[in-house]
Every structure is written in structure tokens, then in C-alpha cells.
Scaffold this motif. Structure first.
Motif, PDB file in Angstrom:
ATOM      1  N   THR A   1       0.880  -1.172   0.000  1.00  0.00           N
ATOM      2  CA  THR A   1       0.000   0.000   0.000  1.00  0.00           C
ATOM      3  C   THR A   1       0.917   1.221   0.000  1.00  0.00           C
ATOM      4  O   THR A   1       1.607   1.484   0.975  1.00  0.00           O
ATOM      5  CB  THR A   1      -0.898  -0.002   1.242  1.00  0.00           C
ATOM      6  N   VAL A   2       0.935   1.921  -1.137  1.00  0.00           N
ATOM      7  CA  VAL A   2       1.986   2.911  -1.384  1.00  0.00           C
ATOM      8  C   VAL A   2       1.471   4.340  -1.271  1.00  0.00           C
ATOM      9  O   VAL A   2       0.404   4.663  -1.784  1.00  0.00           O
ATOM     10  CB  VAL A   2       2.580   2.710  -2.796  1.00  0.00           C
TER      11      VAL A   2
ATOM     12  N   ILE B   1      -6.274   4.274   6.790  1.00  0.00           N
ATOM     13  CA  ILE B   1      -5.620   5.124   5.787  1.00  0.00           C
ATOM     14  C   ILE B   1      -6.640   6.076   5.162  1.00  0.00           C
ATOM     15  O   ILE B   1      -6.370   7.266   4.972  1.00  0.00           O
ATOM     16  CB  ILE B   1      -4.955   4.253   4.701  1.00  0.00           C
TER      17      ILE B   1
ATOM     18  N   GLN C   1      -7.482   9.296   6.848  1.00  0.00           N
ATOM     19  CA  GLN C   1      -6.520  10.408   6.811  1.00  0.00           C
ATOM     20  C   GLN C   1      -6.741  11.320   5.611  1.00  0.00           C
ATOM     21  O   GLN C   1      -6.107  12.371   5.494  1.00  0.00           O
ATOM     22  CB  GLN C   1      -5.090   9.858   6.762  1.00  0.00           C
TER      23      GLN C   1
ATOM     24  N   SER D   1      -2.255   8.032  -1.678  1.00  0.00           N
ATOM     25  CA  SER D   1      -2.083   6.625  -1.298  1.00  0.00           C
ATOM     26  C   SER D   1      -3.123   5.797  -2.043  1.00  0.00           C
ATOM     27  O   SER D   1      -4.269   6.234  -2.189  1.00  0.00           O
ATOM     28  CB  SER D   1      -2.295   6.432   0.203  1.00  0.00           C
ATOM     29  N   ILE D   2      -2.702   4.633  -2.502  1.00  0.00           N
ATOM     30  CA  ILE D   2      -3.654   3.724  -3.155  1.00  0.00           C
ATOM     31  C   ILE D   2      -3.966   2.569  -2.213  1.00  0.00           C
ATOM     32  O   ILE D   2      -3.068   1.882  -1.745  1.00  0.00           O
ATOM     33  CB  ILE D   2      -3.101   3.167  -4.481  1.00  0.00           C
ATOM     34  N   VAL D   3      -5.233   2.383  -1.950  1.00  0.00           N
ATOM     35  CA  VAL D   3      -5.715   1.304  -1.092  1.00  0.00           C
ATOM     36  C   VAL D   3      -6.301   0.224  -2.002  1.00  0.00           C
ATOM     37  O   VAL D   3      -6.980   0.535  -2.973  1.00  0.00           O
ATOM     38  CB  VAL D   3      -6.797   1.881  -0.137  1.00  0.00           C
TER      39      VAL D   3
ATOM     40  N   THR E   1      -4.492  -4.307   1.071  1.00  0.00           N
ATOM     41  CA  THR E   1      -4.238  -3.326   2.130  1.00  0.00           C
ATOM     42  C   THR E   1      -4.826  -3.823   3.440  1.00  0.00           C
ATOM     43  O   THR E   1      -5.985  -4.238   3.479  1.00  0.00           O
ATOM     44  CB  THR E   1      -4.858  -1.971   1.743  1.00  0.00           C
ATOM     45  N   LYS E   2      -4.024  -3.743   4.492  1.00  0.00           N
ATOM     46  CA  LYS E   2      -4.455  -4.362   5.754  1.00  0.00           C
ATOM     47  C   LYS E   2      -5.405  -3.483   6.560  1.00  0.00           C
ATOM     48  O   LYS E   2      -6.259  -3.979   7.261  1.00  0.00           O
ATOM     49  CB  LYS E   2      -3.237  -4.748   6.581  1.00  0.00           C
TER      50      LYS E   2
ATOM     51  N   ARG F   1      -4.117  15.357   1.344  1.00  0.00           N
ATOM     52  CA  ARG F   1      -4.000  13.899   1.345  1.00  0.00           C
ATOM     53  C   ARG F   1      -5.153  13.329   0.524  1.00  0.00           C
ATOM     54  O   ARG F   1      -6.312  13.707   0.723  1.00  0.00           O
ATOM     55  CB  ARG F   1      -4.112  13.352   2.775  1.00  0.00           C
TER      56      ARG F   1
END
Lengths: 314, 314
Positions: A207-208, B221, B224, B209-211, B215-216, B183
Motif C-alpha cells: 500500500t503505497v 488510511i 486520513q 495513497s492507493i488502497v 491493504t491491511k 492527502r
């Protein structure tokens, strides 16, 4: 390892490193040597089996000392693993057309499997025009937008993975750092390192998040990451308190900082404050000796891969 | 607006929506109408000035009912703004070569400025071969890897921005949502929506960010993010407690769920639980009537842009 409070790891001046540093050192020099040895074996196997030797052509325009050194190092590295190297040196005042003519000639030369145009090019040239002239099948730098697009897309594979990000991934793999499902932060979004590194981590199911100059709270986001790739070119930007305990840190930065005690008057440091980070991280690359040696090793790897693909050799 | 505690916004069953919902509704139907009107003006200005009418060619293979509907809607939308549409219907059992022959003919037809191959293609065809046959200058869907690469790279621009992500960005712009320095989280990483949407947000200087499925802690995330684009195709996945107070939510999902009270037996819902999210978010797209209507509007926009570029009309 235990969590290190930010305050305890905030002295950039501390040089008593090794004694209490707990991070595993990711030894790029050692891995690069292993990779080069593996490539030498494969080059020799290919030559014995089908009589083909991989070939890398390097085009250098102008007479920048640093570029000359890079090109010389690349040639030496080729020789050491048995890859044949070809070099063209063109004067600073060459025209774009002349450079492109040489590229075209290498494009159609069957003994050349990789073509590299040493950057930076002289100011009067358009990088894009020149790099686009390199055949996608021989673009061992992997900078062509078609290649980047294939890197970004699910279900597609790039012809070549750009060398420095490929080196970062190789270090993570060889040190057993799990990527799938992990949080990763890439600091910097350059076309040649940060952006493709983010795409590679994403392809490996991390997850980047990409942190850049416009990011408001880089330390907060970086602190969430299990894996950090720093490629921004700012000395010691990433402090100990940016780092999650146990994280794997790949430092691509190579920044000269004044050092009157060094014979050269300066020393090289990364984008990450090693003294601080090594107390918090689980694993970290040193600078120099981390990512640096991997880049040329990956260039050799891409050239071998290209020769294998062109000649359908497994 | 005030922060809404997660617990207060956790009842997906609640249907008492509008009364206490505080998010601004991002009206995609309205924006799409505005965009179409603007396009109609430009098409007419172009015709008057240089006698050129933008043309869109659509290739449909087979007789899927849904694909036929999409193609019919695209044709109608073209007519409404004065774009000329061309259609080819090929039987299900056509060969790849036949499809590519038609693409080649549109590639060289100067009255066609955009070419769209309706997906999905029949199983016996290779999507990649067929989509790659579309000239990059006429690839109004923007799915070509060369185009995606240019989208990913700094200092390069894509020929076309893929329609759905372009529609998401247009909604954010028209509702005055600031992107730079914010974000952003994209949920889903498909080649046609999630991945290009992330690249666009990144190009607009968000911290992205890419979920995805690996992704845990997606909710942590996502919470945010100032901007969320959900494009994963799972009904009501994003709950109220995933959302930061005041965030802008763009919901790309269109998922049928059983609804015995609906005359059709089902209704369409997004990837975001609207009832919950609209109490927390600052702005949110409804489903239907959010991103949906924007996609065709952006296809028209890309076709106009292509005609302008080909004919150097400003």
C-alpha cells in the motif's frame, strides 16, 4: 526490536554509530557483487549455448567529467561480466539529428541489445526527442513512457524496469523484506527513481504513498511505513523520528556535505540521517555502499535480459 | 463542520438521509450538462471557423445488450453536442484481424478524431492487441500504455486523460475542492479508473495513497484523506467511520443491490455508504447521478480536444 522514542534518536551530530545501532545493514556492495557474478555465469552460459554475447551501447555527448566517469565505470562493469560494450563519443556541439542517427544505427545493429544515452544531454538538445528514438526493445534504462505505462498497468509488464528502482527492489528481496500488504512510502517522485519505485512497490502489492515537496506532514506519513524508499536529493532529510520501529529503509540519495576532516573537504550522505535512522529501523542501506552499486548491476541485468529476450534464450 | 464520532455514523440501515445530512452533494448530472453545453458551443465555433466537425467512431463487436445501450447513449450524446458519430457493428465471431482492419481504416480517416472500442470484447480476442491498434492520437479512451506512461511522468502530458478519472477531477475542480498539498486516497487500482485517478491526483500535487485488496487497514488510511476516490466495485464498502470529517468523496462504484421495494427488484448503490458518509463528509457524489454522467461528457470532451489538436484549432 523495541520502539525507540523519537527524542532518544534526535541527535544528528552523534557519530558513535555502530555500537548501539540495531538496524541490519543492507549491503548493496555485496549484493551487487553477487548479482554481477550471477550475470557473468548467465552470459557465459548463453555464449556457450547459442554463441551470442549481450552487447550494450553507450552514447556520450560532450565532455562532462562526471559523465565520462560514469560511462567508464559502465564499460568496466560490462567487461567484468563478459558483456560487450560499444561507445560513441560525440562533441558537445553535435546536433540532435547526429545523436539520433547513432541511436538509429544501434537500434538496427543485432549485436547491440541495450542502448543507453548518458544524461544530462547538452542544453540545446531535447531529451524527450532523443530518448524516444531508442527502440523500446533496447531501452535498458526503462525511461520510455510506453515502458512506464506498462509498469503502471495491471496485467502488463514493462520491457525493462528502470535500473535504480529495480536495484531498490532487489535489495528488499535479497534481504527477505516482505512487501505484499505492507505500507510503503516513497519520498520523491522523479521520473527515474521515485515514481517508478512507487509503481514497483504497488505492483508487489504494497500500500503505497508518495511523499513530495507539496506534502504537508511528510514525517507523519513516513512514520506509518514498513518500507521507506527515499529519493529526493536532500541531505539527512529523513530523521530518526520519521521512522517506524523496525522499518526497512532504502536510501537512494547521494549528497555531498562539507566535511573539513575529509581529505576531499566533503563526504557523501544520503537523504536519510543514518546515525538516527539506524537506531530505529529494522534494516537500512548505507550511503555510499547501498543503492549506488546496484544501479550498474541492474543495467547489466537489463542488458542480459534483453539479449535473452531478443534471442529467445531461457 | 464538526467531527462526527464514528459510532454515531455507523448505522448503514438508517434511511433518514437528507434531514441531517450535512455534506454538499456533488451533482454530476448538473456538471455533465454544463460540460456538454460548453462542448456544444466549442463544436459550433470550430465548425464556423474552419468547417471541421469533430468525429467519434465506435466499434462494437457482438450483441451484448448492455454494450448496445452504452454505444447508443454515446451516439446520442455526440448528436446532442454536434459531434459526428460513426459506428461499426461486427458479429460476435469476427476475427481480431477484422476488428483491427476497421480500426486501421478509422486511424487514417481524417473525419474521425476519436476511436473507441466498446469493451468487453468477445473472449476469443486479445484486448491488448486490439486496443494497441488504435492510433495514439485518436485513443480518446486514453487506455494506451504510452498514454498512461505520459500521465505518470513529470514534464509529460498524456494525449488523453481516461474519461472516468477525468470526470472525477472535473467534479473536484468545479466544486472548488483544493487538491494541492491535500492527502488523497484512491480505493481500487484498476487500469481504467483507480490507477489513472491516482496519477492525476499526484500530478495535481496531492499526497496520494492507493488502497487495494491487499491493504491491511484500509479504513485507517482512508480516514486520513481529505479527498477519497472510491473505485473498487464493492457495494457500501466505505463506511461513515472510514471518512475524515469534511472530506470530499467521489464515488465511482455503481453496484446493484437487492431491493424488493424497487419495481426492478434492485437499486444501484456506490462503493461508499452514502447514508453514513454524507453525515461526515464535506462533499459527496450521489450514486446514481455523480460520476456516472461525467464519463460520457469527458468522452465528448476528449473527442473535441483531439479534433482541435489535429486541426491546430485553439
Amino acid at each position: 526490536m523495541d520502539s525507540v522514542p523519537a527524542a532518544a534518536a534526535s541527535s544528528a551530530e552523534s557519530v558513535t554509530v555502530s555500537a548501539d545501532a540495531s538496524a541490519k545493514v543492507i549491503d548493496g556492495k555485496l549484493v551487487a557483487k553477487q548479482v554481477r557474478e550471477e550475470i557473468a555465469v548467465e552470459v557465459s552460459r548463453m555464449k556457450d549455448a547459442i554463441g551470442i554475447v549481450p552487447g550494450l551501447a553507450v552514447i556520450l555527448v560532450g565532455s562532462r567529467k562526471d559523465s565520462q566517469t560514469y560511462v567508464r565505470n559502465k564499460k568496466k562493469a560490462c567487461e567484468a561480466v563478459g558483456i560487450k560494450s560499444y561507445e560513441v563519443n560525440l562533441p558537445e556541439d553535435s546536433s540532435e539529428e547526429e545523436v539520433i542517427k547513432h541511436i538509429a544505427s544501434f537500434n538496427s545493429d543485432p549485436s547491440v541489445h541495450g542502448i543507453l544515452v548518458q544524461l544530462p544531454l547538452p542544453r540545446h538538445m531535447n531529451d524527450e526527442n532523443i530518448l524516444n528514438a531508442v527502440s523500446i526493445e533496447k531501452d535498458v534504462d526503462g525511461f520510455h513512457p510506453l515502458n512506464i505505462g506498462r509498469l503502471a498497468m495491471q496485467g502488463r509488464d514493462p520491457f525493462f524496469v528502470p535500473c535504480t528502482p529495480k536495484g531498490c527492489m532487489e535489495l528488499l528481496h535479497r534481504y527477505g523484506v516482505e512487501i505484499k500488504g505492507k505500507r510503503a512510502v516513497v519520498i520523491g517522485r522523479s521520473n527515474i527513481v521515485g515514481m517508478p519505485a512507487a509503481l514497483l512497490l504497488q505492483k508487489a502489492n504494497a500500500t503505497v504513498s508518495i511523499v513530495h515537496s507539496q506534502t504537508k506532514n511528510p514525517e507523519e506519513i513516513t512514520r506509518q511505513a514498513d518500507i521507506v524508499i527515499a529519493a529526493v536529493g536532500v541531505a539527512n532529510l529523513v530523521r530518526g523520528n520519521w521512522i517506524k520501529s523496525g522499518a526497512a529503509i532504502i536510501d537512494v540519495g547521494i549528497n555531498p556535505v562539507d566535511d573539513p576532516e575529509s581529505p576531499r573537504g566533503y563526504r557523501l550522505v544520503g537523504d536519510v540521517c543514518y546515525e538516527e535512522a539506524s537506531k530505529v529501523a529494522g534494516a537500512i542501506t548505507p550511503v555510499p555502499g547501498g543503492v549506488g552499486p546496484m544501479t550498474i548491476a541492474m543495467l547489466l541485468s537489463n542488458t542480459l535480459e534483453s539479449a535473452k529476450r531478443i534471442h529467445k534464450f531461457k
